[in-house]
Design a protein around this motif. Structure first.
Motif, PDB file in Angstrom:
ATOM      1  N   ASN A   1      -2.208  -8.536  57.185  1.00  0.00           N
ATOM      2  CA  ASN A   1      -2.645  -9.836  57.708  1.00  0.00           C
ATOM      3  C   ASN A   1      -1.846 -10.976  57.092  1.00  0.00           C
ATOM      4  O   ASN A   1      -1.509 -11.953  57.782  1.00  0.00           O
ATOM      5  CB  ASN A   1      -4.141 -10.032  57.435  1.00  0.00           C
ATOM      6  CG  ASN A   1      -5.000  -9.081  58.245  1.00  0.00           C
ATOM      7  OD1 ASN A   1      -4.571  -8.567  59.283  1.00  0.00           O
ATOM      8  ND2 ASN A   1      -6.213  -8.830  57.779  1.00  0.00           N
ATOM      9  N   TYR A   2      -1.550 -10.881  55.792  1.00  0.00           N
ATOM     10  CA  TYR A   2      -0.736 -11.909  55.144  1.00  0.00           C
ATOM     11  C   TYR A   2       0.680 -11.914  55.722  1.00  0.00           C
ATOM     12  O   TYR A   2       1.255 -12.971  55.987  1.00  0.00           O
ATOM     13  CB  TYR A   2      -0.702 -11.665  53.632  1.00  0.00           C
ATOM     14  CG  TYR A   2       0.035 -12.726  52.865  1.00  0.00           C
ATOM     15  CD1 TYR A   2      -0.544 -13.970  52.630  1.00  0.00           C
ATOM     16  CD2 TYR A   2       1.322 -12.500  52.370  1.00  0.00           C
ATOM     17  CE1 TYR A   2       0.135 -14.950  51.920  1.00  0.00           C
ATOM     18  CE2 TYR A   2       2.000 -13.466  51.665  1.00  0.00           C
ATOM     19  CZ  TYR A   2       1.409 -14.692  51.443  1.00  0.00           C
ATOM     20  OH  TYR A   2       2.088 -15.662  50.760  1.00  0.00           O
ATOM     21  N   TYR A   3       1.233 -10.726  55.934  1.00  0.00           N
ATOM     22  CA  TYR A   3       2.558 -10.611  56.561  1.00  0.00           C
ATOM     23  C   TYR A   3       2.541 -11.207  57.968  1.00  0.00           C
ATOM     24  O   TYR A   3       3.470 -11.928  58.357  1.00  0.00           O
ATOM     25  CB  TYR A   3       2.966  -9.141  56.604  1.00  0.00           C
ATOM     26  CG  TYR A   3       4.027  -8.825  57.618  1.00  0.00           C
ATOM     27  CD1 TYR A   3       5.369  -9.080  57.367  1.00  0.00           C
ATOM     28  CD2 TYR A   3       3.681  -8.252  58.856  1.00  0.00           C
ATOM     29  CE1 TYR A   3       6.346  -8.791  58.310  1.00  0.00           C
ATOM     30  CE2 TYR A   3       4.651  -7.957  59.793  1.00  0.00           C
ATOM     31  CZ  TYR A   3       5.976  -8.228  59.520  1.00  0.00           C
ATOM     32  OH  TYR A   3       6.935  -7.944  60.451  1.00  0.00           O
ATOM     33  N   LYS A   4       1.493 -10.929  58.718  1.00  0.00           N
ATOM     34  CA  LYS A   4       1.405 -11.422  60.090  1.00  0.00           C
ATOM     35  C   LYS A   4       1.355 -12.944  60.127  1.00  0.00           C
ATOM     36  O   LYS A   4       1.969 -13.584  60.995  1.00  0.00           O
ATOM     37  CB  LYS A   4       0.157 -10.833  60.768  1.00  0.00           C
ATOM     38  CG  LYS A   4       0.084 -11.108  62.258  1.00  0.00           C
ATOM     39  CD  LYS A   4      -1.126 -10.404  62.866  1.00  0.00           C
ATOM     40  CE  LYS A   4      -1.217 -10.694  64.353  1.00  0.00           C
ATOM     41  NZ  LYS A   4      -2.412 -10.041  64.951  1.00  0.00           N
ATOM     42  N   ASP A   5       0.625 -13.551  59.175  1.00  0.00           N
ATOM     43  CA  ASP A   5       0.570 -15.022  59.109  1.00  0.00           C
ATOM     44  C   ASP A   5       1.955 -15.599  58.846  1.00  0.00           C
ATOM     45  O   ASP A   5       2.348 -16.595  59.470  1.00  0.00           O
ATOM     46  CB  ASP A   5      -0.405 -15.461  58.010  1.00  0.00           C
ATOM     47  CG  ASP A   5      -1.848 -15.157  58.367  1.00  0.00           C
ATOM     48  OD1 ASP A   5      -2.137 -14.934  59.556  1.00  0.00           O
ATOM     49  OD2 ASP A   5      -2.686 -15.114  57.444  1.00  0.00           O
TER      50      ASP A   5
ATOM     51  N   ALA B   1       4.363 -17.815  61.426  1.00  0.00           N
ATOM     52  CA  ALA B   1       4.847 -19.125  60.981  1.00  0.00           C
ATOM     53  C   ALA B   1       6.369 -19.204  60.982  1.00  0.00           C
ATOM     54  O   ALA B   1       6.931 -20.256  60.643  1.00  0.00           O
ATOM     55  CB  ALA B   1       4.300 -19.440  59.592  1.00  0.00           C
ATOM     56  N   GLY B   2       7.040 -18.111  61.337  1.00  0.00           N
ATOM     57  CA  GLY B   2       8.500 -18.101  61.396  1.00  0.00           C
ATOM     58  C   GLY B   2       9.187 -17.950  60.057  1.00  0.00           C
ATOM     59  O   GLY B   2      10.377 -18.225  59.933  1.00  0.00           O
ATOM     60  N   TYR B   3       8.436 -17.471  59.049  1.00  0.00           N
ATOM     61  CA  TYR B   3       8.986 -17.379  57.700  1.00  0.00           C
ATOM     62  C   TYR B   3      10.176 -16.414  57.633  1.00  0.00           C
ATOM     63  O   TYR B   3      11.219 -16.737  57.067  1.00  0.00           O
ATOM     64  CB  TYR B   3       7.879 -16.926  56.742  1.00  0.00           C
ATOM     65  CG  TYR B   3       8.307 -16.801  55.306  1.00  0.00           C
ATOM     66  CD1 TYR B   3       8.467 -17.932  54.505  1.00  0.00           C
ATOM     67  CD2 TYR B   3       8.541 -15.552  54.733  1.00  0.00           C
ATOM     68  CE1 TYR B   3       8.854 -17.813  53.180  1.00  0.00           C
ATOM     69  CE2 TYR B   3       8.920 -15.433  53.410  1.00  0.00           C
ATOM     70  CZ  TYR B   3       9.078 -16.566  52.649  1.00  0.00           C
ATOM     71  OH  TYR B   3       9.464 -16.445  51.346  1.00  0.00           O
TER      72      TYR B   3
END
Length: 204
Positions: A112-116, A120-122
């Motif tokens: 979930n953290y990766y997906k956020d 966000a285009g990180y």
């Protein structure tokens, strides 16, 4: 005379019965002792492993107590996850490969953290801007007094862009649960409730 004979028969019968009872009790005690000794022998044999040395000889190696090594394995598990998850090269294939391996070590909170970050285009910015990111672990604090084990990781992110280098303070928390060992998860731990509690620019 008849009374004495009957009395002797009765005594003989009682004696035989007593001896039979003693024999049965001794048999049970013997069987129980054999079972206990066999169990002890099996447990002792489990403490030894045989290692094949280049296909030529067998070396007897003592297997250390698994619980004695668990704190070391736990810290290495957390370290491995962080290095996979936060060490990024400006290459989508390399990033995806690292993430797949990291997800084998954690539950859905890491995904979930990766997906956020992805939404966000990180990761696109890392590739587009040719940024190299690596993590340096300062310390890993594990509380083994309670289960699941509470872990806090103190580290810093080194963000390198051409000749410019930035350093960020990164602190994460998670819990560790025991799980089945596998080729993708050799330590037999699962990271859960993964959170980033601090990620800020370090002051010079």
């Amino acid at each position: 005379m008849t009374f004495k004979t009957l009395n002797n028969i009765e005594k003989t019968f009682r004696f035989s019965r007593t001896m039979a009872i003693i024999a049965v009790v001794c048999s049970f005690l013997f069987a129980g002792t054999v079972v206990v000794l066999s169990y002890i022998e099996i447990e002792q044999s489990r403490q030894k492993i045989y290692v094949l040395d280049r296909g030529k000889s067998l070396i007897l190696a003592l297997q250390q107590d698994m619980q004695q090594n668990r704190p070391v394995e736990a810290r290495d598990h957390v370290r491995m996850f962080h290095e996979l998850f936060f060490t990024l090269a400006p290459d989508n294939e390399a990033i995806n490969s690292n993430m797949r391996r990291a997800f084998e070590l954690a539950d859905e909170t890491a995904y979930n953290y990766y997906k956020d970050l992805l939404e966000a285009g990180y990761y696109n910015r890392i590739v587009r801007s040719n940024i190299l990111q690596r993590i340096v672990i300062d310390s890993i604090a594990c509380d083994f007094n309670n289960y699941p084990y509470e872990v806090t990781t103190y580290s810093r992110q080194e963000i390198i862009r051409e000749s410019v280098r930035h350093s960020r303070s990164l602190i994460t928390t998670c819990q560790l649960k025991n799980t089945t060992r596998s080729d993708n998860n050799p330590h037999g731990f699962l990271i859960r409730n993964f959170r980033v509690v601090e990620n800020k620019q370090k002051e010079d």
